[in-house]
Write a protein that holds these residues in place. Structure first.
Motif, PDB file in Angstrom:
ATOM      1  N   ARG A 274      31.848  -6.633   7.930  1.00 52.04           N
ATOM      2  CA  ARG A 274      31.233  -7.111   9.147  1.00 52.04           C
ATOM      3  C   ARG A 274      32.029  -6.042   9.866  1.00 52.04           C
ATOM      4  O   ARG A 274      32.271  -5.520  10.835  1.00 52.04           O
ATOM      5  N   VAL A 275      33.681  -5.502   9.534  1.00 53.44           N
ATOM      6  CA  VAL A 275      34.556  -5.163  10.347  1.00 53.44           C
ATOM      7  C   VAL A 275      35.738  -3.898   9.837  1.00 53.44           C
ATOM      8  O   VAL A 275      36.351  -4.646   9.007  1.00 53.44           O
ATOM      9  N   PRO A 276      34.692  -2.516  10.158  1.00 54.41           N
ATOM     10  CA  PRO A 276      35.423  -1.961   9.039  1.00 54.41           C
ATOM     11  C   PRO A 276      36.359  -1.330   9.545  1.00 54.41           C
ATOM     12  O   PRO A 276      37.415  -0.799   8.971  1.00 54.41           O
ATOM     13  N   ARG A 277      37.195  -1.662  10.792  1.00 55.39           N
ATOM     14  CA  ARG A 277      37.984  -0.834  11.079  1.00 55.39           C
ATOM     15  C   ARG A 277      39.204  -1.639  10.449  1.00 55.39           C
ATOM     16  O   ARG A 277      40.246  -1.280  10.415  1.00 55.39           O
ATOM     17  N   ILE A 278      39.152  -3.048   9.988  1.00 61.35           N
ATOM     18  CA  ILE A 278      40.017  -3.195   8.945  1.00 61.35           C
ATOM     19  C   ILE A 278      40.760  -1.868   8.221  1.00 61.35           C
ATOM     20  O   ILE A 278      41.682  -2.685   7.547  1.00 61.35           O
ATOM     21  N   THR A 279      39.926  -1.581   7.324  1.00 65.47           N
ATOM     22  CA  THR A 279      40.437  -0.931   6.024  1.00 65.47           C
ATOM     23  C   THR A 279      41.632  -0.208   6.175  1.00 65.47           C
ATOM     24  O   THR A 279      42.458  -0.265   5.617  1.00 65.47           O
TER      25      THR A 279
ATOM     26  N   VAL B 260      52.024 -10.566  -2.940  1.00 63.31           N
ATOM     27  CA  VAL B 260      51.751  -9.696  -1.639  1.00 63.31           C
ATOM     28  C   VAL B 260      49.925  -9.722  -1.505  1.00 63.31           C
ATOM     29  O   VAL B 260      49.140  -9.604  -0.753  1.00 63.31           O
ATOM     30  N   GLY B 261      49.889 -10.315  -3.027  1.00 61.47           N
ATOM     31  CA  GLY B 261      47.697 -10.124  -2.961  1.00 61.47           C
ATOM     32  C   GLY B 261      47.322 -11.100  -1.589  1.00 61.47           C
ATOM     33  O   GLY B 261      46.689 -11.057  -1.687  1.00 61.47           O
ATOM     34  N   ILE B 262      47.742 -12.145  -2.540  1.00 67.60           N
ATOM     35  CA  ILE B 262      47.658 -13.506  -1.794  1.00 67.60           C
ATOM     36  C   ILE B 262      47.157 -13.015  -0.273  1.00 67.60           C
ATOM     37  O   ILE B 262      46.253 -13.196   0.605  1.00 67.60           O
ATOM     38  N   VAL B 263      48.773 -12.373   0.265  1.00 64.38           N
ATOM     39  CA  VAL B 263      48.677 -12.944   1.932  1.00 64.38           C
ATOM     40  C   VAL B 263      47.851 -11.846   2.457  1.00 64.38           C
ATOM     41  O   VAL B 263      47.524 -11.673   3.110  1.00 64.38           O
ATOM     42  N   GLY B 264      47.767 -10.509   1.451  1.00 64.13           N
ATOM     43  CA  GLY B 264      47.069  -9.411   1.761  1.00 64.13           C
ATOM     44  C   GLY B 264      45.599  -9.749   1.767  1.00 64.13           C
ATOM     45  O   GLY B 264      45.289  -9.678   3.009  1.00 64.13           O
ATOM     46  N   SER B 265      45.310 -10.684   1.371  1.00 60.98           N
ATOM     47  CA  SER B 265      43.674 -10.936   1.823  1.00 60.98           C
ATOM     48  C   SER B 265      44.158 -11.670   2.440  1.00 60.98           C
ATOM     49  O   SER B 265      42.902 -11.634   3.251  1.00 60.98           O
ATOM     50  N   SER B 266      44.307 -12.507   3.131  1.00 59.90           N
ATOM     51  CA  SER B 266      44.873 -13.821   4.458  1.00 59.90           C
ATOM     52  C   SER B 266      44.943 -12.308   4.847  1.00 59.90           C
ATOM     53  O   SER B 266      43.856 -12.683   6.011  1.00 59.90           O
ATOM     54  N   ALA B 267      45.640 -11.610   4.881  1.00 61.02           N
ATOM     55  CA  ALA B 267      46.032 -10.288   6.316  1.00 61.02           C
ATOM     56  C   ALA B 267      44.929  -9.450   6.573  1.00 61.02           C
ATOM     57  O   ALA B 267      44.634 -10.032   7.681  1.00 61.02           O
ATOM     58  N   ALA B 268      43.615  -9.197   5.907  1.00 55.81           N
ATOM     59  CA  ALA B 268      42.591  -8.941   5.782  1.00 55.81           C
ATOM     60  C   ALA B 268      41.591  -9.752   6.383  1.00 55.81           C
ATOM     61  O   ALA B 268      40.703  -9.365   7.492  1.00 55.81           O
ATOM     62  N   LEU B 269      41.278 -10.529   5.723  1.00 53.43           N
ATOM     63  CA  LEU B 269      40.727 -11.837   6.119  1.00 53.43           C
ATOM     64  C   LEU B 269      41.050 -12.386   8.129  1.00 53.43           C
ATOM     65  O   LEU B 269      39.536 -12.307   9.249  1.00 53.43           O
ATOM     66  N   SER B 270      42.156 -12.841   8.008  1.00 53.20           N
ATOM     67  CA  SER B 270      42.427 -13.113   9.688  1.00 53.20           C
ATOM     68  C   SER B 270      41.944 -11.753  10.653  1.00 53.20           C
ATOM     69  O   SER B 270      41.865 -11.566  11.548  1.00 53.20           O
ATOM     70  N   ASP B 271      42.985 -10.487   9.692  1.00 53.75           N
ATOM     71  CA  ASP B 271      42.414  -9.455  10.849  1.00 53.75           C
ATOM     72  C   ASP B 271      40.755  -8.923  11.573  1.00 53.75           C
ATOM     73  O   ASP B 271      41.018  -8.750  12.569  1.00 53.75           O
TER      74      ASP B 271
END
Lengths: 250, 124, 351, 218
Positions: free
Chosen positions: D87-92, D163-174
């Motif tokens: 949906r939001v390619p910019r986050i990659t 880091v993985g879990i937080v990173g997952s949340s980071a990706a979703l919230s970003d």
């Protein structure tokens, strides 16, 4: 002169025609009254129709909006409604109103009390309130529409009635009455003519008779000598009423 | 009148779009007789003019119908029939639909009214 | 294993979780709604929706737009999203997603069944079905001429079969009012769904438990409110209430006995969460109830996105989209019917 | 092979075996006395295990657990990231940092493993010919390397998860709100620091250890 009835100009016919004329005049007055009454009612109805039609626009809008609200709350329920129709609980009775002898159908909403539980339960799980609200809105609309239908049929019937009445009034006014009047005038003219002919004939007869009498007097004078008073008296006896009663005829 | 044969009154018929018909059916005008013959017709973009015409003729000839409600935009499809229709009963009422607000200038009856009044409707 | 979903969840469902949250960010915001409310015509609405997720779906619609067209296109968007996600879903998420759509399936079955019994055209009926609740054999529903036959031939193969067999007897199939049947099925469905979520365990069970009990209680409330003054008896009413939820079982006694809105209200207010809802309403005022309940539901649904690693987001996404479509329908109708004063009465702002 | 040959030459082959059988008898006694764990026997057992075994086990745990943690973290973050990026390619590109943080965990493990493996030096440790035991320094070194490996490994495993879990949340919230990214990144940095603690301690533990025998007098 085609604008009169073909008839024999006699006194009897004249009397008949006179009677017809009075009837026509009276009828004309009555019809005129009726037309006025109808037009009065018609005007009222017209006003009401226009008003009701505009009100109907509003009511229908309210109804449509209530339906939107119901759809919003209850989801798509149209098909359920279409499929659960059984027997109409709202019907109309046709009655008749009498306006100046014109029968006007008038509709009246009746609730038959047919079971419409299905409608009551529509939207039981969700949105039923709005559905019922919408139902009420449309009930109002139906009521208004029934009234409007009455007005509209009344309008159509009255329109027709007024047209016929007016046609009759006009027919009386423009055709029958002038024709009758013409006929009467014609008969009278004819009768006068006959009268004058008769008078002239009588005059001629009188003159003839006077001539005969004069010659007779002359002959008597020649034979017996002049008796002026006696001769004159005899003449007067022969034509009674010619001098005194001249104004009986005219 | 056919009133005597129908002691419980006569029906209202509806021809219109789905919303209008739904609304009136909710109000309880709908009737389906034993032969599954209804007194309403839903008109959508797929309904042919022929079908509307048939329904109109059917409803106007049925004895048990006193009032026929028809959406104005549907009425416009069969305007020729409506203009030629002269009987007072069943009464034909043109009603607005949701998407087509009421336009007095298209209503056959109101046009006649207008003729009678000789002009402006608003003034009446 | 509550608390450890974080470790395993993403193995199967991490991708779809991301996808559904992406879809969620496509939901209209307050600013979008404000713009939509300014519209004067349906074409304006289309123009305003062009910038949103609905854009591609509405782009090729020819100009005399109808509200139904707009709503259909928007629903199509939801259905496309949903089917794509369903295709990618692993078990048990797939089953969960199927469960979410059973509600629609019940509606469709009821629709087809009533239509068939009234000899309507099948294709016409199929068009009216909610596409989310479609199943393969739905078209064959129309072959049956009676309800019992229908069950024997078709419904037995659908996921709904247990609901039919558990809660309806053969006589019910023939005689029951269709609306009561729908609600009976829905009750069975909700019970089953709640049980399924409990089996899933973890955060899903917890969050879905909250959502479903709200749903169940709302249904109970609605059924009570809508059956006042109808021939539905107390016992019938009770049979339609779900077997869980905050009101179960004591609240249901009171609800079943309730005869007017204030009695319902006093029954509901014994639950603290509902007390807060009812304080928004004046006494005797039931018209606004629907909207208040919608608002509460949306609030709860939005909250599910605050927690990660559970399935409720899928359910919430579907419900929120549906609410949004309802909002759009409302706006479009208000614009089309020139009732813009009422426009704010129907919008439930999602965020 | 060479080493084993040498061992066989120098160590009396029978001595440990005899002792072991004695201890085994003893273990049976202990059980019959109702004592669940025979600590003497365990001590004996561990003394018999080569420090090289512990050193290698530690090294492998260091790298293995770290990489497991990193991989775990990457799939947690990665799957969410991929999903959200549709949906939001910019986050990659931005959220690659979460992947890199996870990757760093693996790198810590590798580094520590390399450090640990350098502690194994020649000449090799041999058992004492009299007692049959390894020299005390060698055993210390073996345990130290094992401990260091375990410390690093486990801390990196959980760090990777974190880091993985937080990173997952980071990706979703970003994906939802771009301004959140930096804030969540701080959390993630703290999470990834956890692994470093393990690494530091691991290095310190292993710092003194040297698994090196003395050359036998020529």
């Amino acid at each position: 002169m085609s604008n009169r009835y073909v008839c024999v100009p006699t006194v009897t016919v004249l009397a008949m025609m006179k009677a017809r004329l009075t009837g026509a005049v009276k009828g004309h007055a009555l019809l005129k009254k009726k037309a006025d009454a109808l037009t009065l009612r018609f005007r009222q109805i017209l006003k009401k129709i226009v008003q009701t039609k505009q009100e109907m626009g509003k009511t229908m809008r309210a109804g449509a909006f209530a339906l939107t609200e119901a759809k919003y709350a209850a989801g798509e329920f149209a098909t359920t409604v279409l499929d659960s129709v059984e027997s109409a609980s709202v019907r109309v009775n046709a009655q008749q109103d009498n306006v100046a002898g014109v029968k006007i159908p008038r509709f009246e909403r009746v609730m038959t009390g047919a079971s419409d539980t299905k409608m009551h339960l529509t939207g039981l799980g969700k949105g039923g309130q709005q559905v019922q609200y919408c139902r009420k809105a449309y009930m109002t609309a139906v009521e208004l529409l029934v009234e409007l239908a009455s007005l509209q049929t009344a309008f159509l019937t009255l329109d027709e009635a007024i047209k016929t009445t007016n046609r009759r009034v006009n027919a009386l006014d423009n055709v029958v009455i002038p024709k009758l009047e013409n006929t009467i005038a014609y008969i009278k003219g004819e009768l006068d003519e006959l009268e004058r002919e008769e008078f002239f004939r009588l005059k001629k007869v009188q003159a003839n008779k006077r001539k005969v009498a004069d010659e007779l007097v002359k002959r008597r004078l020649r034979e017996n000598g002049p008796t002026p008073n006696g001769a004159k008296g005899a003449l007067h006896d022969m034509m009674p009423g010619v001098d005194q009663d001249a104004d009986i005829v005219f | 009148m056919a009133q005597a044969g129908l002691p419980d009154g006569r029906l209202l018929a509806v021809i219109g779009d789905e919303d209008t018909v739904t609304g009136f059916l909710l109000a309880g005008v709908g009737n389906v007789d034993l032969r599954r013959k209804g007194n309403f017709l839903v008109v959508n973009e797929k309904t042919t003019v022929k079908k509307v015409e048939d329904a109109f003729k059917d409803y106007t000839q049925r004895e048990d119908i006193a009032i026929l409600l028809i959406n104005q935009h549907v009425a416009n499809l069969i305007r020729h029939l409506i203009n030629n229709y002269a009987r007072p009963v069943p009464a034909i009422l043109e009603i607005p639909s949701k998407e087509h607000p009421y336009d007095p200038n298209q209503d056959s009856i109101l046009l006649r009214v207008k003729n009678v009044l000789g002009g402006d409707l608003g003034a009446a | 294993m509550y608390g450890f979903e974080a470790l395993w969840f993403n193995i199967k469902d991490g991708y779809l979780d991301g996808v559904v949250r992406g879809h969620r960010s496509g939901l209209l915001t307050t600013a979008d709604y404000n713009n939509l409310c300014q519209c004067e015509t349906l074409d304006d609405i289309k123009l305003n929706l062009t910038g949103t997720d609905y854009g591609p779906y509405l782009a090729n619609e020819p100009s005399p737009l109808h509200t139904t067209t707009i709503v259909d296109r928007c629903t199509e968007k939801l259905v496309d999203d949903w089917n794509k996600m369903r295709a990618n879903a692993d078990e048990p998420l797939g089953e969960f997603m199927d469960y979410c759509t059973y509600g629609h399936m019940i509606d469709n079955v009821v629709l087809i069944v009533t239509g068939t019994l009234h000899e309507r055209d099948v294709h016409e009926l199929l068009e009216k079905c909610n596409p989310l609740g479609m199943f393969d054999s739905i078209a064959t529903l129309a072959v049956a001429s009676s309800m019992r036959e229908l069950y024997r031939l078709v419904l037995v193969d659908t996921p709904l079969a247990p609901y039919f067999s558990e809660s309806l007897s053969a006589e019910d199939l023939d005689e029951m009012n269709i609306e009561i049947m729908r609600n009976t099925l829905y009750k069975a469905y909700l019970d089953d769904f709640a049980a399924f979520c409990r089996r899933l365990g973890g955060a899903t069970a917890e969050v879905m438990g909250g959502l479903l009990s709200f749903e169940a209680d709302r249904r109970a409330l609605n059924i009570t409110l809508n059956s006042i003054g109808t021939e539905l008896t107390r016992d019938d009413r009770r049979k339609l209430y779900s077997n869980f939820g905050l009101l179960y079982p004591h609240g249901h006694h009171e609800l079943a006995a309730a005869e007017d809105f204030d009695q319902i209200r006093s029954a509901m207010e014994k639950c603290p969460p509902y007390q807060a809802i009812f304080t928004k309403l004046g006494f005797g005022e039931s018209q606004m109830l629907d909207k208040v309940l919608f608002e509460e539901e949306v609030r709860r649904l939005c909250d599910t996105f605050e927690q990660q690693f559970h399935y409720s987001v899928f359910f919430a996404y579907m419900r929120l989209r549906e609410q949004e479509i309802r909002n759009i329908m409302w706006i479009a109708e208000c614009v089309a019917q020139d009732q813009k004063i009422r426009i704010n009465d129907g919008i439930v702002y999602l965020f | 092979m060479v080493r084993r040959e040498r061992n066989r030459l120098r160590v009396p082959a029978r001595a440990p075996a005899v002792m072991a059988s004695q201890q085994l008898l003893h273990f049976g006694d202990a059980l019959s006395r109702g004592q669940l764990i025979n600590w003497d026997y365990l001590g004996f057992l561990f003394k018999q295990i080569s420090p090289y075994f512990f050193a290698c086990l530690g090294t492998s745990l260091a790298v293995g657990l770290s990489i497991a943690g990193a991989a775990w973290g990457i799939f947690i973050t990665g799957s969410s990231l991929l999903g959200a990026a549709i949906r939001v390619p910019r986050i990659t590109s931005k959220n690659l940092i979460s992947i890199i943080f996870c990757e760093a965990v693996a790198i810590y493990g590798v580094i520590v493993a390399i450090i640990l493996s350098t502690r194994l030096e020649s000449p090799f440790v041999v058992r004492d010919s009299q007692t049959g035991l390894y020299p005390i320094q060698a055993m210390t070194a073996g345990y130290a390397i094992y401990g260091s490996g375990i410390t690093t490994g486990w801390s990196n495993l959980v760090c990777g998860l974190c880091v993985g879990i937080v990173g997952s949340s980071a990706a979703l919230s970003d994906a939802q709100n771009a301004t959140l990214f930096v804030k969540i990144l701080v959390v993630e940095i703290f999470g990834s620091a956890l692994g470093l603690f393990g690494v530091i301690i691991g290095i310190i533990i292993a710092g003194q250890a040297k698994l090196q025998g003395t050359l036998p007098p020529p």
